[in-house]
Design an enzyme around this catalytic site. Structure first.
Site, PDB file in Angstrom:
ATOM      1  N   HIS A 107     -42.252  43.174  40.745  1.00 21.02           N
ATOM      2  CA  HIS A 107     -42.985  41.754  40.348  1.00 21.02           C
ATOM      3  C   HIS A 107     -44.348  41.809  41.015  1.00 21.02           C
ATOM      4  O   HIS A 107     -45.302  41.480  40.380  1.00 21.02           O
ATOM      5  CB  HIS A 107     -41.990  40.479  40.654  1.00 21.02           C
ATOM      6  CG  HIS A 107     -42.647  39.436  40.704  1.00 21.02           C
ATOM      7  ND1 HIS A 107     -42.456  38.589  39.364  1.00 21.02           N
ATOM      8  CD2 HIS A 107     -43.623  38.579  41.517  1.00 21.02           C
ATOM      9  CE1 HIS A 107     -42.939  37.271  39.499  1.00 21.02           C
ATOM     10  NE2 HIS A 107     -43.701  37.464  40.779  1.00 21.02           N
ATOM     11  N   GLU A 108     -44.541  42.032  42.333  1.00 20.81           N
ATOM     12  CA  GLU A 108     -45.658  41.717  43.146  1.00 20.81           C
ATOM     13  C   GLU A 108     -46.487  43.073  42.663  1.00 20.81           C
ATOM     14  O   GLU A 108     -47.740  42.631  42.761  1.00 20.81           O
ATOM     15  CB  GLU A 108     -45.264  41.990  44.739  1.00 20.81           C
ATOM     16  CG  GLU A 108     -44.233  40.932  45.307  1.00 20.81           C
ATOM     17  CD  GLU A 108     -44.664  39.564  44.878  1.00 20.81           C
ATOM     18  OE1 GLU A 108     -45.743  39.154  44.734  1.00 20.81           O
ATOM     19  OE2 GLU A 108     -43.563  38.727  44.703  1.00 20.81           O
ATOM     20  N   HIS A 134     -48.178  42.084  39.510  1.00 22.75           N
ATOM     21  CA  HIS A 134     -49.508  41.162  39.739  1.00 22.75           C
ATOM     22  C   HIS A 134     -50.634  41.711  39.888  1.00 22.75           C
ATOM     23  O   HIS A 134     -51.803  40.989  39.776  1.00 22.75           O
ATOM     24  CB  HIS A 134     -48.949  40.223  40.864  1.00 22.75           C
ATOM     25  CG  HIS A 134     -48.278  38.885  40.638  1.00 22.75           C
ATOM     26  ND1 HIS A 134     -48.650  37.878  39.878  1.00 22.75           N
ATOM     27  CD2 HIS A 134     -47.207  38.393  41.491  1.00 22.75           C
ATOM     28  CE1 HIS A 134     -47.959  37.018  39.937  1.00 22.75           C
ATOM     29  NE2 HIS A 134     -46.905  37.101  41.014  1.00 22.75           N
ATOM     30  N   ALA A 149     -41.980  37.075  48.719  1.00 20.87           N
ATOM     31  CA  ALA A 149     -43.168  38.229  48.721  1.00 20.87           C
ATOM     32  C   ALA A 149     -44.439  37.522  48.316  1.00 20.87           C
ATOM     33  O   ALA A 149     -44.569  36.551  47.677  1.00 20.87           O
ATOM     34  CB  ALA A 149     -42.689  39.519  48.206  1.00 20.87           C
ATOM     35  N   GLU A 193     -51.695  31.990  49.597  1.00 19.28           N
ATOM     36  CA  GLU A 193     -51.256  31.556  48.403  1.00 19.28           C
ATOM     37  C   GLU A 193     -50.377  30.112  48.913  1.00 19.28           C
ATOM     38  O   GLU A 193     -49.587  30.583  49.519  1.00 19.28           O
ATOM     39  CB  GLU A 193     -50.797  32.215  47.296  1.00 19.28           C
ATOM     40  CG  GLU A 193     -50.438  31.581  46.194  1.00 19.28           C
ATOM     41  CD  GLU A 193     -49.994  32.363  45.016  1.00 19.28           C
ATOM     42  OE1 GLU A 193     -49.533  33.576  45.106  1.00 19.28           O
ATOM     43  OE2 GLU A 193     -49.640  31.936  43.728  1.00 19.28           O
ATOM     44  N   GLU A 236     -48.386  38.955  46.520  1.00 21.63           N
ATOM     45  CA  GLU A 236     -48.905  39.917  45.921  1.00 21.63           C
ATOM     46  C   GLU A 236     -50.419  40.172  46.474  1.00 21.63           C
ATOM     47  O   GLU A 236     -51.198  40.820  45.503  1.00 21.63           O
ATOM     48  CB  GLU A 236     -49.003  39.881  44.214  1.00 21.63           C
ATOM     49  CG  GLU A 236     -49.798  38.574  44.125  1.00 21.63           C
ATOM     50  CD  GLU A 236     -49.227  37.364  43.748  1.00 21.63           C
ATOM     51  OE1 GLU A 236     -48.244  36.901  44.350  1.00 21.63           O
ATOM     52  OE2 GLU A 236     -49.803  36.481  43.112  1.00 21.63           O
TER      53      GLU A 236
HETATM   54  N1  HT7 Z   1     -47.317  34.589  44.046  1.00 20.17           N
HETATM   55  C1  HT7 Z   1     -46.539  34.283  45.315  1.00 20.17           C
HETATM   56  C2  HT7 Z   1     -46.275  33.097  45.694  1.00 20.17           C
HETATM   57  C3  HT7 Z   1     -45.974  32.711  46.925  1.00 20.17           C
HETATM   58  C4  HT7 Z   1     -46.064  31.453  47.889  1.00 20.17           C
HETATM   59  C5  HT7 Z   1     -46.345  30.298  47.255  1.00 20.17           C
HETATM   60  C6  HT7 Z   1     -46.109  29.043  47.987  1.00 20.17           C
HETATM   61  C7  HT7 Z   1     -45.956  29.276  49.308  1.00 20.17           C
HETATM   62  C8  HT7 Z   1     -45.656  30.598  49.862  1.00 20.17           C
HETATM   63  C9  HT7 Z   1     -45.690  31.654  49.079  1.00 20.17           C
HETATM   64  N2  HT7 Z   1     -45.339  32.906  49.202  1.00 20.17           N
HETATM   65  C10 HT7 Z   1     -45.857  33.744  48.288  1.00 20.17           C
HETATM   66  C11 HT7 Z   1     -44.922  35.130  45.044  1.00 20.17           C
HETATM   67  C12 HT7 Z   1     -44.865  35.647  43.805  1.00 20.17           C
HETATM   68  O1  HT7 Z   1     -44.611  34.747  42.801  1.00 20.17           O
HETATM   69  O2  HT7 Z   1     -45.179  36.687  43.488  1.00 20.17           O
HETATM   70 ZN    ZN Z   2     -45.248  36.093  41.274  1.00 17.86          ZN
END
Ligand code: HT7
Ligand code: ZN
Length: 858
Positions: free
Chosen positions: A294-295, A298, A259, A119, A261
């Site tokens: 949170h994770e 998700h 972190a 992500e 997900e």
């Molecule tokens: N959904 C995840 C977002 C995330 C992220 C975004 C940009 C660069 C690196 C990253 N590592 C994780 C984390 C979350 O919101 O749970």
């Molecule tokens: Zn998140």
């Protein structure tokens, strides 16, 4: 560079029905073979355009037939095949170099292990693929590696495994749930495992595994316990059950965020997973519990139902933050949790809304999506869901979320579709509510009161307005739920909480039967993310500070009193009588037996310097620092005996407990010495040194280390040297050692921080270490960052440029402290601006940093 626009969204013209990936892992030359079963769903003339960056293409074939050089085009960002059949299998083979990947997106090495972060757009650096969240595919993955990487992990459930020759082995994984590629994950390496199981509400057994550095498994126990509590909570609260046979979490030291997900295989920054009493603070425990939850949450809000495009990011992030905040409130106490959440919201999101980077919770264009993982998307996104629940009520909210999970399971969807479920389930028209997603800026709400003693009636006049933000000069009124109660001047309840829905620019409400002149307690529980101004006098605030049954507003009253006193002193008009009165009232609040220690600790924490800066125009960080310190010293002197007594009383002799109650006692004890450090007479100094030397857990140790650093001189040197000697082999603790020096308020702090960047333990390629020193200094040490010479700004700009060369995502996150330059007094603001210009002019600057710097200068 051209921005991506929401208005340009088009569905991808092909479906990727299945994706088979074969990884032949080597640290410097990994081969990735992708077999994509593709079906055309769009127009027959559309070419196949796949994303791909920094890939060395080794071979390409359609249905087993190698393509000739004239049948496809590869550029820096895409692979294009002009003519493809309606149904076919595309096979590509690429080579990548994980060991040289310091950007920490895609496939990279951390601590000698392979790991991934896809992500938002990292998958395109692993293989050619439509790297967009609305292309869902079923994955099978074969991982082959040297046997010195014993654990081979990916999403879903494990299958066939075996040896390959003398030195290598393989394992296959199948994920039965279609997913977007940003949820793909792979880990390979030597890890220790902490194992457990969870029986779901329908009686299925799920294997739980947390994989960490060898020797660290016991430090994952709290995360594992948090995970089981989160799984149960999601069943009880949202009816959501886990869906695979295995849920695994892996900890890595090098990670750009907290972190991730990934389906069935969460990857965590080790700082947010590993804890034991000796090395982790209560804040670490609290964050681990929240982020693990949170994770995990998700899995439904993000994975089972994902985003159609990245403009819908708040769909998964806002809702998931709301879910994790609700979980934490249930685990740790609603009022204390709410105060902490609001403090964070104001510090980060309100600041963002007040500056050049203000954007709607659902933005409409971006240059680099990585820059949009902001407090607005996350925290304001969560506030919107919270207001939705307040407006609809618990039952209709649950009906709406059930409908959403039912209707959109397996889809990539939009915020409109989400809100439509709540509208349908509640029978309410939520059209105006949707503006919360599209309008940037923090609304200002005012409430004026008019009490008619003869008629025993109170008239409330409420108004709202939102200042222009970049690209949005005109704002509409929003539907704002304002929770209001009334107290008598003696602090008795006159009227219980009622929600007034303010949805016009101006509205009046008349309440009959108000038997005496009331004290207004408005925006209880911080019922909406707005700035509130009322006609309350200081005497009203003292009533609320002493007696408001709404603990959020009791705390808020104390903060407002303290803030006004500090701002008055910073402006050269100190109110010494007011300061004494405040200290007296604080003393009374601290001896209230009905209040929890955790709450008292929050009462003792004065508004932070960055928060104060946000409330002054223009901000003068040195004056604010001075004024805040003076009030702290007054409290230390005025309440010295009480603070020393509380510090003694809160000491626990027994076994360490991570419970919220025990953490609250430690928080109060630490808050006492933080104030006492402002009056460093001998007995206070001895008390703080004694606290440091006797500490048997990291919360106590850090609780004394910062006061000792702030006192400076020998106390600082000794404490830092002892701490470093004790913890030099523990990276997560060493991060704290750097962070505490980042916050050092003494005049030589910047010099020392610069010197620390040449220290052997300072590893700029590790985001935790970098943030510990550099981001802590720039964000949380305003008096030193805003050095009149501009040296603090130059230091930050140097760091941004150095990091941008290898990790643009993390470099971009350092830009923020310079972004608010317009809010500072001109001699500072001008120098901040110069550094932004310097960064902007730097050759080879990443798009990530360029986007933020350009917006800040705009
Ligand atoms: N959904 C995840 C977002 C995330 C992220 C975004 C940009 C660069 C690196 C990253 N590592 C994780 C984390 C979350 O919101 O749970
Ligand atoms: Zn998140």
């Amino acid at each position: 560079p051209q921005p991506v626009r929401l208005a340009d969204y088009r569905p991808f013209p092909f479906a990727i029905e299945t994706t088979r990936l074969v990884f032949d892992l080597h640290p410097t030359a990994t081969k990735v073979t992708a077999e994509l079963a593709i079906r055309r769903v769009g127009d027959a003339t559309e070419p196949l355009v796949l994303d791909g960056e920094r890939l060395k293409l080794l071979s390409i074939a359609i249905d087993g037939q190698a393509l000739g050089a004239n049948q496809f085009v590869v550029d820096a960002e895409h692979l294009t095949i002009a003519e493809v059949p309606d149904r076919f299998v595309l096979t590509t083979e690429v080579e990548i170099d994980p060991s040289s990947n310091k950007a920490l997106t895609g496939l990279y090495m951390s601590g000698g292990r392979f790991c991934t972060q896809c992500e938002a757009e990292g998958f395109r650096t692993i293989t050619y693929f439509p790297d967009r969240p609305d292309v869902l595919s079923r994955y099978t993955v074969r991982i082959e590696a040297d046997r010195k990487f014993p654990h081979l992990l990916s999403n879903g459930n494990p299958g066939a495994f075996g040896q390959v020759g003398e030195t290598r082995h393989f394992l296959e994984w199948t994920d039965p749930f279609p997913k977007p590629c940003y949820l793909f994950a792979l880990v390979a390496g030597d890890l220790d495992v902490l194992a457990d199981k969870f029986i779901t509400m329908s009686g299925r057994e799920v294997a739980l595994r947390i994989l960490v550095d060898p020797g660290q498994a016991s430090r994952a126990a709290y995360a594992l316990d948090s995970l089981k509590r989160a799984m149960k909570w999601d069943e009880d609260t949202f009816g959501r059950e886990y869906d695979l046979d295995l849920f695994a979490i892996v900890a890595v030291r090098d990670f750009n965020f907290g972190a991730m997900e990934n389906k069935g295989l969460n990857i965590f920054n080790s700082a947010l997973l590993l804890a034991d009493p000796e090395t982790a603070t209560d804040l670490d425990y609290e964050r681990i519990e929240a982020v693990v939850a949170h994770e995990y949450f998700h899995n439904w809000t993000g994975n089972r139902i994902t985003c159609r495009d990245w403009f819908q990011l708040c769909l998964k992030e806002g809702f998931t933050v709301f879910r994790d905040q609700s979980f934490s409130a249930d685990q740790r106490g609603a009022a204390v949790q709410r105060i902490k959440d609001v403090r964070a919201l104001r510090a980060r999101q309100f600041a963002e809304d007040a500056g050049p980077l203000a954007h709607p919770v659902r933005p409409s264009s971006y240059l680099k999506i990585d820059n949009f993982y902001t407090a607005t998307i996350y925290e304001k996104g969560a506030e919107i869901i919270r207001m939705l629940k307040t407006i609809l009520g618990d039952a209709a909210f649950r009906k709406g979320s059930d409908l959403y999970f039912d209707r959109h399971d397996g889809q990539a969807t939009t915020v409109e579709a989400f809100i439509a479920c709540f509208a349908e389930a509640s029978g309410r028209d939520l059209t105006a509510f949707f503006d919360w997603y599209e309008q940037a800026g923090t609304p200002s709400v005012t409430i004026d009161t008019d009490y008619d003693a003869a008629a025993k009636a109170l008239t409330l006049t409420l108004t709202q307005s939102t200042a222009p933000t970049p690209g949005q000069p005109n704002k509409k009124p929003l539907p704002i739920p304002v929770a209001i109660g009334l107290l008598s001047a003696e602090g008795e309840v006159l009227r219980d909480t009622e929600i007034v829905l303010l949805d016009q620019a101006r509205q009046t409400v008349r309440w009959e039967g108000v038997t005496s002149a009331p004290v207004l307690s408005a925006l209880r529980g911080f019922s909406a993310p707005v700035n509130l101004t009322t006609d309350a006098r200081a005497s009203d605030r003292y009533v609320l500070f002493a007696a408001d049954p709404d603990l959020f507003n009791r705390w808020e009253a104390g903060q407002t009193l303290a803030r006004d006193l500090i701002l008055a002193r910073a402006a050269g008009t100190p109110d010494e009588v007011g300061e004494e009165r405040y200290a007296d009232a604080l003393g009374r609040a601290l001896v209230d037996d009905a209040a929890e220690p955790a709450f008292k600790a929050l009462l003792l924490a004065l508004p932070s310097e960055p928060d104060l800066a946000l409330m002054s125009d223009p901000a003068d960080p040195a004056a604010l620092h001075e004024a805040r310190d003076t009030l702290r010293t007054r409290i230390a002197v005025h309440l010295g005996d009480l603070l020393r007594r509380l510090h003694g009383e809160m000491q626990s002799e027994g076994e360490f407990s991570a419970s919220a109650e025990a953490a609250g006692r430690r928080a109060l004890r630490n808050a006492c010495i933080e104030i006492l450090a402002a009056d460093p007479r001998d007995d206070n100094l001895m008390r703080i040194v004694g606290h440091f030397e006797a500490s048997r857990n990291m919360t106590d140790m850090i609780g004394a280390l910062y006061p000792l650093v702030s006192i400076g001189g020998v106390a600082r040197e000794k404490a830092l040297a002892n701490f470093h000697f004790a913890w030099r082999a523990e990276p997560l603790v060493l991060d704290k050692w750097f962070a505490v020096q980042g916050r050092d308020p003494n005049e030589d702090a910047l010099e020392r921080v610069i010197a620390l960047t040449s220290y052997p333990d300072f590893e700029p390629t590790n985001p935790n270490r970098l943030r510990a020193l550099v981001a802590t200094f720039a964000n949380f040490n305003p008096a030193r960052f805003h050095d009149p010479s501009g040296a603090g700004y130059r230091f930050l700009a140097d760091q941004i440029l150095a990091v941008d060369a290898f990790n643009p995502t993390t470099a971009a996150r350092l830009v923020d402290p310079l972004g608010g330059w317009r809010r500072y007094k001109p001699e500072l603001g001008q120098q901040m601006r110069e550094q932004l210009e310097r960064i902007k002019a730097h050759p080879g600057l990443s798009r990530n940093v360029l986007e933020l710097v350009a917006k800040a200068l705009d």
